[in-house]
Design an enzyme around this catalytic site. Structure first.
Site, PDB file in Angstrom:
ATOM      1  N   SER A 117      47.676   5.773 -30.024  1.00 42.66           N
ATOM      2  CA  SER A 117      46.836   4.867 -29.244  1.00 42.66           C
ATOM      3  C   SER A 117      45.381   5.118 -29.619  1.00 42.66           C
ATOM      4  O   SER A 117      45.005   6.247 -29.925  1.00 42.66           O
ATOM      5  CB  SER A 117      47.046   5.127 -27.750  1.00 42.66           C
ATOM      6  OG  SER A 117      46.337   4.197 -26.972  1.00 42.66           O
ATOM      7  N   CYS A 118      44.583   4.057 -29.608  1.00 43.79           N
ATOM      8  CA  CYS A 118      43.155   4.205 -29.886  1.00 43.79           C
ATOM      9  C   CYS A 118      42.372   3.285 -28.949  1.00 43.79           C
ATOM     10  O   CYS A 118      42.961   2.422 -28.303  1.00 43.79           O
ATOM     11  CB  CYS A 118      42.845   3.896 -31.353  1.00 43.79           C
ATOM     12  SG  CYS A 118      42.950   2.152 -31.811  1.00 43.79           S
ATOM     13  N   PRO A 119      41.047   3.444 -28.869  1.00 45.27           N
ATOM     14  CA  PRO A 119      40.254   2.656 -27.920  1.00 45.27           C
ATOM     15  C   PRO A 119      40.414   1.142 -28.063  1.00 45.27           C
ATOM     16  O   PRO A 119      40.547   0.436 -27.075  1.00 45.27           O
ATOM     17  CB  PRO A 119      38.814   3.080 -28.197  1.00 45.27           C
ATOM     18  CG  PRO A 119      38.938   4.457 -28.736  1.00 45.27           C
ATOM     19  CD  PRO A 119      40.211   4.449 -29.543  1.00 45.27           C
TER      20      PRO A 119
END
Length: 100
Positions: free
Chosen positions: A8-10
């Site tokens: 997951s990333c921003p």
């Protein structure tokens, strides 16, 4: 050896999928079975089942933001790294895990 992971990333786009791809390729190159759940902008994909998690030797959480559902990994060996670290060092991580 079997590994499961979540990426997951921003923004929930590029690094989420780049990290998943890096983990999958490094596992394949090292003869390790892997399943990676992505928590991107379109929601969770390739969701890990209870059996996936139960059978895993290690859990790799790759995130720069909070991951949903981490309580599923209680009692498992968890490795947590940032997406950039996984993208750059997946192969080295797989080799290290094989030696443990």
């Amino acid at each position: 050896m079997k590994i499961v992971g979540i990426t997951s990333c921003p923004s929930g786009v590029a690094h989420t999928y780049m990290a998943a791809e890096s983990l999958e390729q490094a596992a394949k190159d090292n003869g390790i079975e892997v399943k990676v759940e992505t928590q991107g902008s379109s929601g969770p994909e390739n969701v890990l089942t209870a059996d996936d998690i139960k059978d895993a030797d290690y859990v790799i959480l790759t995130n720069d933001v909070e991951i949903q559902g981490t309580e599923r990994f209680k009692g498992k060996k968890v490795i947590q790294l940032k997406a950039q670290q996984i993208i750059a060092k997946s192969d080295a991580l797989m080799k290290k895990l094989l030696k443990m």
